[in-house]
Design an enzyme around this catalytic site. Structure first.
Site, mmCIF file in Angstrom:
data_model
loop_
_atom_site.group_PDB
_atom_site.id
_atom_site.type_symbol
_atom_site.label_atom_id
_atom_site.label_comp_id
_atom_site.label_asym_id
_atom_site.label_seq_id
_atom_site.Cartn_x
_atom_site.Cartn_y
_atom_site.Cartn_z
ATOM 1 N N GLU A 91 0.810 -1.202 0.000
ATOM 2 C CA GLU A 91 0.000 0.000 0.000
ATOM 3 C C GLU A 91 0.855 1.267 0.000
ATOM 4 O OE1 GLU A 91 -3.645 -2.207 2.331
ATOM 5 O OE2 GLU A 91 -2.698 -0.503 3.288
ATOM 6 N N CYS A 104 3.510 8.243 1.682
ATOM 7 C CA CYS A 104 4.035 7.211 2.578
ATOM 8 C C CYS A 104 4.224 5.940 1.741
ATOM 9 C CB CYS A 104 3.037 6.999 3.714
ATOM 10 S SG CYS A 104 3.547 5.749 4.890
ATOM 11 N N CYS A 111 6.854 -7.887 6.443
ATOM 12 C CA CYS A 111 8.053 -7.477 7.176
ATOM 13 C C CYS A 111 8.451 -8.609 8.109
ATOM 14 C CB CYS A 111 7.790 -6.207 7.986
ATOM 15 S SG CYS A 111 9.257 -5.615 8.879
ATOM 16 N N CYS A 115 7.199 -6.603 14.856
ATOM 17 C CA CYS A 115 6.919 -5.759 16.029
ATOM 18 C C CYS A 115 5.509 -6.095 16.540
ATOM 19 C CB CYS A 115 7.027 -4.289 15.659
ATOM 20 S SG CYS A 115 8.707 -3.865 15.135
ATOM 21 N N CYS A 118 2.224 -4.138 15.188
ATOM 22 C CA CYS A 118 2.209 -3.720 13.776
ATOM 23 C C CYS A 118 1.517 -4.757 12.903
ATOM 24 C CB CYS A 118 3.648 -3.511 13.290
ATOM 25 S SG CYS A 118 3.763 -3.168 11.522
ATOM 26 N N GLY A 164 7.022 -2.609 5.582
ATOM 27 C CA GLY A 164 8.381 -3.126 5.462
ATOM 28 C C GLY A 164 9.430 -2.292 6.157
ATOM 29 N N SER A 196 12.379 5.710 7.765
ATOM 30 C CA SER A 196 12.001 5.285 9.109
ATOM 31 C C SER A 196 12.520 3.866 9.321
ATOM 32 C CB SER A 196 10.474 5.299 9.249
ATOM 33 O OG SER A 196 10.082 4.767 10.489
ATOM 34 N N SER A 218 11.970 4.206 15.045
ATOM 35 C CA SER A 218 10.811 3.691 15.765
ATOM 36 C C SER A 218 11.268 3.212 17.135
ATOM 37 C CB SER A 218 10.178 2.545 14.971
ATOM 38 O OG SER A 218 9.679 3.047 13.753
ATOM 39 N N LEU A 219 11.119 4.081 18.115
ATOM 40 C CA LEU A 219 11.700 3.804 19.431
ATOM 41 C C LEU A 219 10.728 2.983 20.292
ATOM 42 C CD1 LEU A 219 14.263 4.346 21.036
ATOM 43 C CD2 LEU A 219 13.229 6.474 21.849
ATOM 44 N N HIS A 220 9.618 3.564 20.647
ATOM 45 C CA HIS A 220 8.481 2.870 21.266
ATOM 46 C C HIS A 220 8.669 2.382 22.697
ATOM 47 C CE1 HIS A 220 6.950 3.271 17.301
ATOM 48 N NE2 HIS A 220 7.518 2.202 16.794
ATOM 49 N N CYS A 338 -1.089 5.106 10.169
ATOM 50 C CA CYS A 338 0.185 4.477 10.503
ATOM 51 C C CYS A 338 0.024 3.071 11.058
ATOM 52 C CB CYS A 338 0.827 5.304 11.601
ATOM 53 S SG CYS A 338 2.394 5.878 11.123
HETATM 54 N N1 SAH Z 1 9.723 -0.577 9.392
HETATM 55 C C1 SAH Z 1 9.897 0.811 9.578
HETATM 56 C C2 SAH Z 1 8.971 1.654 8.750
HETATM 57 C C3 SAH Z 1 7.524 1.226 8.611
HETATM 58 S S1 SAH Z 1 6.518 1.319 10.032
HETATM 59 C C4 SAH Z 1 9.778 1.162 11.042
HETATM 60 O O1 SAH Z 1 9.379 0.318 11.828
HETATM 61 O O2 SAH Z 1 10.156 2.285 11.378
HETATM 62 C C5 SAH Z 1 6.142 3.052 10.159
HETATM 63 C C6 SAH Z 1 5.782 3.501 11.575
HETATM 64 O O3 SAH Z 1 4.483 3.026 11.977
HETATM 65 C C7 SAH Z 1 6.752 2.967 12.617
HETATM 66 O O4 SAH Z 1 7.118 3.962 13.543
HETATM 67 C C8 SAH Z 1 5.925 1.919 13.284
HETATM 68 O O5 SAH Z 1 6.425 1.616 14.540
HETATM 69 C C9 SAH Z 1 4.560 2.541 13.293
HETATM 70 N N2 SAH Z 1 3.484 1.601 13.563
HETATM 71 C C10 SAH Z 1 3.441 0.294 13.277
HETATM 72 N N3 SAH Z 1 2.262 -0.251 13.684
HETATM 73 C C11 SAH Z 1 1.549 0.756 14.224
HETATM 74 C C12 SAH Z 1 0.234 0.835 14.787
HETATM 75 N N4 SAH Z 1 -0.565 -0.231 14.857
HETATM 76 N N5 SAH Z 1 -0.185 2.031 15.235
HETATM 77 C C13 SAH Z 1 0.602 3.129 15.127
HETATM 78 N N6 SAH Z 1 1.830 3.120 14.598
HETATM 79 C C14 SAH Z 1 2.311 1.937 14.149
HETATM 80 FE FE1 SF4 Z 2 8.339 -4.104 10.333
HETATM 81 FE FE2 SF4 Z 2 8.266 -1.491 10.976
HETATM 82 FE FE3 SF4 Z 2 6.098 -3.076 11.322
HETATM 83 FE FE4 SF4 Z 2 8.231 -3.395 12.895
HETATM 84 S S1 SF4 Z 2 6.899 -1.549 12.769
HETATM 85 S S2 SF4 Z 2 7.052 -5.052 11.903
HETATM 86 S S3 SF4 Z 2 9.886 -2.985 11.484
HETATM 87 S S4 SF4 Z 2 7.048 -2.542 9.386
#
Ligand code: SAH
Ligand code: SF4
Length: 360
Positions: A91, A104, A111, A115, A118, A164, A196, A218-220, A338
């Site tokens: 997408e 985006c 991926c 995470c 995600c 990804g 990112s 992507s710290l979290h 996101c």
């Molecule tokens: N793989 C890369 C880029 C794609 S994800 C990364 O992880 O940075 C893009 C952003 O969306 C990242 O910061 C990711 O942590 C965030 N993200 C993933 N799942 C999400 C969700 N369910 N709600 C909000 N943000 C999310």
């Molecule tokens: Fe992959 Fe980014 Fe999703 Fe983590 S947040 S599973 S690195 S796409």
């Protein structure tokens, strides 16, 4: 098979033209037609000799991924579902704002990093996208949306925040980045293109050396114990190494800060104590924070923090002089926000679905 010219950055295209016995400036001309002109038809490339046009028609093509479906949200956000073969799709999301248009872009089908919060991660890894499939998303969005009245393309900013992990598809991602930056292609400034990453440390160093652009991490989580669970690649590249890599990156980056993305998960990582721990963690790294309200998806094991909690978290960071924004949820009604990008999957009956929810 015909060579898809979208698979080449400027240097690669020049090399390919040389192999065909053509002069380097031909590559530059073709690049300008494709990206500045939005042209995919060799016959329209009027400053190329007719014999060269004929030759290109025999040996090459300009092909973006096929669009299977598109949607427009009530806030103007657009989403395209692109076919990447063998029952997979990725997408692309366009987010219009007053003074810019942000695309985006996805870099992988699925991926591998899994995470915990995600939806892309939940579908596992399928394959890397080619350079053509990555830059083709920008080409397609510009083509579909059309030039603005001042003759400019609508995509002014690109974020590699779709499906990804861009740094695990390094070479194709960097070729696509170079096309975004190249003056003969899209000519975007390095500050308007953001990669990112969940923190693939060695690849961050490579990106810094080979193609520095704005960086989002992507710290979290404020500590390894929690980040190991939320972002499993942390087990390989823990926070201390990640922070050091951010500092190294900033030595050559086009911006003098990194952006830390932080998804707000109710009761998991959103307490005042977590915010205080974060302040300590990032003490040596010039940074901004972007707090992302968690976007739920079917079977997600988390809930979104309430707005009050998010604001309190922001206030604690701001009091420590860390610029902190709260990301607006855009395109929620078409699952374009996101982390909601899941592409298309097939169930056993080979029926296809727009999103994952019905395909478990
Ligand atoms: N793989 C890369 C880029 C794609 S994800 C990364 O992880 O940075 C893009 C952003 O969306 C990242 O910061 C990711 O942590 C965030 N993200 C993933 N799942 C999400 C969700 N369910 N709600 C909000 N943000 C999310
Ligand atoms: Fe992959 Fe980014 Fe999703 Fe983590 S947040 S599973 S690195 S796409």
């Amino acid at each position: 098979m015909k060579q898809n010219l979208l698979d080449f950055d400027a240097q690669q295209l020049t090399a390919w033209f040389a192999e065909q016995g053509e002069k380097p400036f031909r590559a530059k001309q073709v690049l300008r037609w494709i990206y500045k002109g939005g042209e995919s038809d060799f016959d329209a490339m009027s400053d190329l000799a007719i014999s060269l046009r004929e030759k290109l028609k025999q040996t090459a093509c300009i092909r973006t991924p096929t669009v299977m479906r598109e949607e427009t949200a009530s806030d103007g956000t657009r989403k395209w579902l692109l076919d990447v073969g063998t029952g997979n799709a990725v997408e692309t999301v366009y987010i219009p704002e007053e003074s810019r248009g942000t695309l985006c872009v996805s870099t992988q089908a699925g991926c591998a990093l899994d995470c915990a919060f995600c939806s892309t991660g939940k579908q596992g890894f399928n394959r890397n996208l080619s350079t053509a499939e990555i830059i083709g998303q920008v080409w397609w969005a510009n083509h579909e949306l059309g030039r603005s009245s001042d003759g400019n393309w609508p995509v002014t900013n690109v974020v590699l925040m779709g499906m990804g992990e861009p740094l695990l598809n390094f070479d194709n991602t960097v070729s696509a980045l170079r096309l975004m930056l190249d003056d003969n292609a899209y000519g975007l400034s390095r500050r308007r293109v953001t990669v990112s990453t969940s923190g693939v440390v060695p690849a961050m160093d490579r990106l810094r050396d080979e193609c520095p652009v704005a960086l989002a991490i992507s710290l979290h989580a404020p500590n390894d114990a929690l980040r190991n669970v939320l972002v499993p690649i942390n087990q390989k590249y823990p926070l201390r190494e990640l922070m050091a890599a951010c500092q190294r990156y900033l030595e050559k980056a086009p911006r003098d800060f990194v952006t830390f993305e932080y998804v707000m998960l109710a009761g998991v990582n959103d307490s005042v104590q977590d915010a205080r721990e974060l302040i300590e963690l990032v003490r040596e790294v010039p940074c901004k924070f972007n707090l992302i309200p968690f976007n739920p998806f079917p079977q997600a094991p988390y809930r979104r923090s309430d707005m009050q909690t998010v604001q309190r978290f922001r206030d604690v960071l701001m009091q420590a002089d860390i610029v902190t924004t709260i990301r607006k949820v855009r395109g929620d009604d078409i699952a374009a926000a996101c982390g909601q990008l899941a592409g298309q999957v097939q169930d056993k009956t080979k029926r296809t679905y727009w999103n994952m929810e019905v395909a478990q």
